[in-house]
Enzyme design. Sequence first.
Site, PDB file in Angstrom:
ATOM      1  N   LYS A  94       4.946   5.828  -3.985  1.00  0.00           N
ATOM      2  CA  LYS A  94       6.443   5.366  -4.627  1.00  0.00           C
ATOM      3  C   LYS A  94       6.807   6.299  -5.554  1.00  0.00           C
ATOM      4  CE  LYS A  94       6.987   0.693  -3.134  1.00  0.00           C
ATOM      5  NZ  LYS A  94       5.622   0.121  -2.714  1.00  0.00           N
ATOM      6  N   GLU A 116      16.201  -3.254  -7.841  1.00  0.00           N
ATOM      7  CA  GLU A 116      15.343  -4.759  -8.031  1.00  0.00           C
ATOM      8  C   GLU A 116      14.202  -4.263  -7.526  1.00  0.00           C
ATOM      9  OE1 GLU A 116      16.962  -3.453  -5.184  1.00  0.00           O
ATOM     10  OE2 GLU A 116      15.327  -3.416  -3.868  1.00  0.00           O
ATOM     11  N   SER A 384      -1.546   5.194   1.011  1.00  0.00           N
ATOM     12  CA  SER A 384      -0.428   5.133   0.231  1.00  0.00           C
ATOM     13  C   SER A 384      -0.765   4.660  -1.080  1.00  0.00           C
ATOM     14  CB  SER A 384       0.485   4.318   0.883  1.00  0.00           C
ATOM     15  OG  SER A 384       0.031   2.935   0.963  1.00  0.00           O
TER      16      SER A 384
HETATM   17  C1  LIG Z   1       5.490  -0.405  -1.466  1.00  0.00           C
HETATM   18  C2  LIG Z   1       4.273  -0.003  -0.750  1.00  0.00           C
HETATM   19  C3  LIG Z   1       4.132   0.301   0.607  1.00  0.00           C
HETATM   20  C4  LIG Z   1       5.094  -0.105   1.628  1.00  0.00           C
HETATM   21  O1  LIG Z   1       6.485   0.741   1.608  1.00  0.00           O
HETATM   22  P1  LIG Z   1       6.686   1.715   2.470  1.00  0.00           P
HETATM   23  O2  LIG Z   1       8.068   2.135   2.203  1.00  0.00           O
HETATM   24  O3  LIG Z   1       6.547   1.266   3.829  1.00  0.00           O
HETATM   25  O4  LIG Z   1       5.692   2.883   2.486  1.00  0.00           O
HETATM   26  C5  LIG Z   1       2.895   0.719   1.210  1.00  0.00           C
HETATM   27  N1  LIG Z   1       1.908   1.038   0.238  1.00  0.00           N
HETATM   28  C6  LIG Z   1       1.976   0.988  -1.108  1.00  0.00           C
HETATM   29  C7  LIG Z   1       0.857   0.956  -1.834  1.00  0.00           C
HETATM   30  C8  LIG Z   1       3.006   0.535  -1.618  1.00  0.00           C
HETATM   31  O5  LIG Z   1       3.139   0.198  -3.027  1.00  0.00           O
END
Ligand SMILES: *Cc1c(COP(=O)(O)O)cnc(C)c1O
Length: 400
Positions: A94, A116, A384
Amino acid sequence: MTSSFAPMPDAEGFFGPYGGQIVPPVLKQVMDDIGRAYAEITRREDFQQELAGLLADYVGRPSPIFHARRLSERLGGAQIHLKREDLNHTGAHKINHCLGEALLAKFMGKKKVIAETGAGQHGVALATACALVGIPCEIHMGQVDIEKEHPNVTKMRILGCRLVAVTRGAATLKEAVDSAFEEYLSNPQDYFYAIGSVVGPHPFPMMVRDFQSVIGREARQQFMERHGRLPDYACACVGGGSNAMGLFTAFLGDAEVRLVGVEPAGEGTDRPGRHAATLSMGKPGQIHGMKCYVLENAQGEPDVVHSIASGLDYPGVGPQHSYLKDVGRVRYDTVTDQECLDAFMTLSRVEGIIPALESAHAVAWAMRTAPTLPRDGHILVNLSGRGDKDADYVAQVLDL
Ligand SMILES: *Cc1c(COP(=O)(O)O)cnc(C)c1O
């Protein structure tokens, strides 16, 4: 920077029939202004240099690709490789788009960034980026979520953002969105609304994708350098879809790379309200100012959704994903809460990497698929984020 961006969306913000700007005329004006400023500013040398410098020295990019040898060995099939977005500063992907949005807001001369947050992940990443860039930040969060998500609330306060507790209605994410949006509309000239995924009205799905596409650009080059070829599969979890678009964008033109988006099946896709598999189970509709696949209830309103990973429980999805599904370029599959938990524990114990529950969905898909492929096959997984935020919860659920 601009030259490597995918040609979509069109000038009106459409990806085929999806996307667009389903907003009142005053807001359309504001969105068009942001779109114009975005095109101008991201073309500038000083903006590109500042963003590239921060991605390198602050976020810690490029993030490495790790060959999960022990995991691959144990599964006895294709090799699994992890793009380590969990190693970024703040522990997830993010920060890539929050930094881009905060910097854009500063270059546009905005006086405040507003957003938000639900579980607080977007709020912390944005508060971090705003502290760094030096622009005031205001995060709206439901009172119920504030009480549930203590570590993130504390971090946001430490980082100096103004936290607005929303007490109306159910006092969760939906009310926080309404509250943040009202504040934004009180002065859209001076404020910047920072959306947390590839969703919302044009130009946000495009902007967030572009800021995230550094993931795939790096990964494609890293993989090529190490293996002299591209992976057979590239997969990522899909909530709104930003980390997945970030990975996929660089590979869209590589027909030999199969792209897979992994949605949360929660307690089963046969149980309405207990999953959040929007592309797999939903149908075209509209939500939050855009056309996209939506999970709806019998009344045609956005349905209640569930996932063990709070970052994935959204009843809409990015418009570009909706398009990529229809044209068949990306396949969307699902993983249940249980499979997610199994992958969370396996990756932790076999590789010493505790993944975010969101990311564990992509790992679970790779674990399911690897044994069906030959040993010289390659699956690239977008990891992610890291699982520190989920550790206590998992320990409680599994009675560890
Ligand atoms: C917020 C988040 C997601 C989901 O958001 P996407 O917009 O679908 O990428 C996935 N993995 C992590 C670690 C997150 O914090």
